[in-house]
Design an enzyme around this catalytic site. Structure first.
Site, PDB file in Angstrom:
ATOM      1  N   GLU A  56      -5.963  52.923  55.616  1.00 55.34           N
ATOM      2  CA  GLU A  56      -7.053  52.098  56.148  1.00 55.34           C
ATOM      3  C   GLU A  56      -6.763  51.686  57.591  1.00 55.34           C
ATOM      4  OE1 GLU A  56      -5.317  51.742  53.412  1.00 55.34           O
ATOM      5  OE2 GLU A  56      -6.371  50.634  51.834  1.00 55.34           O
ATOM      6  N   CYS A  79      -4.516  47.487  49.287  1.00 50.65           N
ATOM      7  CA  CYS A  79      -3.493  46.553  48.815  1.00 50.65           C
ATOM      8  C   CYS A  79      -3.865  45.123  49.184  1.00 50.65           C
ATOM      9  CB  CYS A  79      -2.128  46.924  49.383  1.00 50.65           C
ATOM     10  SG  CYS A  79      -2.024  46.766  51.174  1.00 50.65           S
ATOM     11  N   CYS A  88      -4.134  45.504  53.361  1.00 49.36           N
ATOM     12  CA  CYS A  88      -5.265  46.235  53.923  1.00 49.36           C
ATOM     13  C   CYS A  88      -6.600  45.578  53.600  1.00 49.36           C
ATOM     14  CB  CYS A  88      -5.260  47.666  53.404  1.00 49.36           C
ATOM     15  SG  CYS A  88      -3.878  48.607  54.051  1.00 49.36           S
TER      16      CYS A  88
END
Lengths: 237, 237
Positions: A56, A79, A88
């Protein structure tokens, strides 16, 4: 025929990005991310190495300020925890992404869904399950490890149709084919370690290395040798 | 079977990166770039929009300091001139890339080879022609434009086996299929303009828009109407 633009086509591309890093992310999963806005791709990324940027983050880096209002296609639930890098989910929220499409949830039952919840609580539309099976199979190594703590083991055994691994004379080169040997080298590239018993090392003197037409990753060489029979001159050492 | 690591496999991935941006780079070509070092991918990128970063720049951005000593796989010869962005050949040299693998030369006969020469003069190993045909076909639209100055035109014509485009009553919906209509919408997404004659607009009142399951790019609508017969109420207006 060309692939139609759809949630699936973007996710399939994100899966290709993830797949390209197979074998090089250590105990981390492979993940791909595509950012799309107004019918146009504005960023793409993959996780390339443990400790470095997640997929990401790489995609957001490419998108820059355009990320606001975009849709993110991610092959694995973003996450939600501070590990080696900041979460992220938080990054996607900060950058103003308005929709997140996820292929597979975090396989760790203790954290699955927390990244998704964070995103939803921030008002982001989250859709889960696009090409879920492909995304799950892609990370079978990581999934086993993160759930059981056990490593994924691949057994390479060349055997004849009647169950033998060498001829009567001990001569075992070659009962496999060129194609299977090349395949094995790709497996080595994608595994972190390669293990052989002392008998195999003494009989075949293998290099236990990855040999392809371009430089590849070399797994850690492990020799199971309870009696230290392998000589220092062995090619694997 | 999984693809073996090779110059070709990396170039194939770079071609996929390029292909993903098909239709969104305006009069620029689609280009993909992959950076590899010590058997590991360290960066990937594509050219996403005219005036924005070229594929090499995006890949170098992802690679950061790791780029030094790496190999770059680029689907099109890196540019050597200052256009809307600085030349990529120079950027690759500055970042210390040691080998550049190129699929296709710049199709413009006036500049073909100058990027390659710049790289070689800087002591970089340059290999040209890996998957050249695929790379050339991918940019057939750009290649025609840059060489001839003429646009690439795609004719969409739905016709019966005996050569008619409508029945005796003028009823022409539908002699095509769902699949071909979806295909046409992908073609629209990938073209910059869509042109129809006034008769078609008067008979069918088409929207001349791209309609897919997710937002797509909308080509400029062009109606050839020498006598201004199309009413302001036409759906395309």
């Amino acid at each position: 025929m060309m692939q139609l633009l759809s949630d699936e086509s973007y996710m399939r591309f994100a899966l290709e990005l993830a797949s390209s890093a197979q074998g090089q992310t250590s105990i981390n999963p492979v993940v791909g991310c595509v950012l799309v806005k107004d019918g146009r791709m504005i960023g793409m990324g993959a996780h390339l190495r443990r400790g470095e940027a997640h997929a990401e983050v790489n995609a957001l880096l490419m998108a820059g300020d355009e990320a606001e209002g975009s849709t993110a296609y991610v092959t694995l639930e973003p996450c939600s925890h501070y590990g080696k890098t900041p979460p992220c989910s938080k990054r996607l929220i900060e950058k103003g992404v308005k929709r997140v499409v996820i292929a597979a949830q975090d396989p760790n039952p203790l954290v699955a869904g927390t990244g998704i919840r964070l995103l939803r609580e921030a008002g982001i539309q989250v859709d889960v399950g696009v090409l879920q099976e492909e995304a799950t199979v892609m990370n079978e190594v990581f999934n086993k490890f993160i759930v059981t703590g056990m490593p994924w083991v691949t057994l390479k055994l060349a055997s004849t149709l009647d169950g033998h691994i060498a001829s009567r004379t001990g001569d075992s080169k070659w009962i496999t084919s060129e194609a299977s040997r090349e395949y094995v080298h790709m497996l080595r590239h994608q595994h972190q370690g390669i293990m052989a018993g002392a008998d195999t090392v003494l009989a075949d003197d293998p290099q236990l290395s990855t040999r392809l037409s371009v430089p590849a990753l070399q797994p850690v060489r492990i020799i199971v040798d309870g009696a230290l029979r392998v000589p220092p001159s062995a090619r694997a050492l």
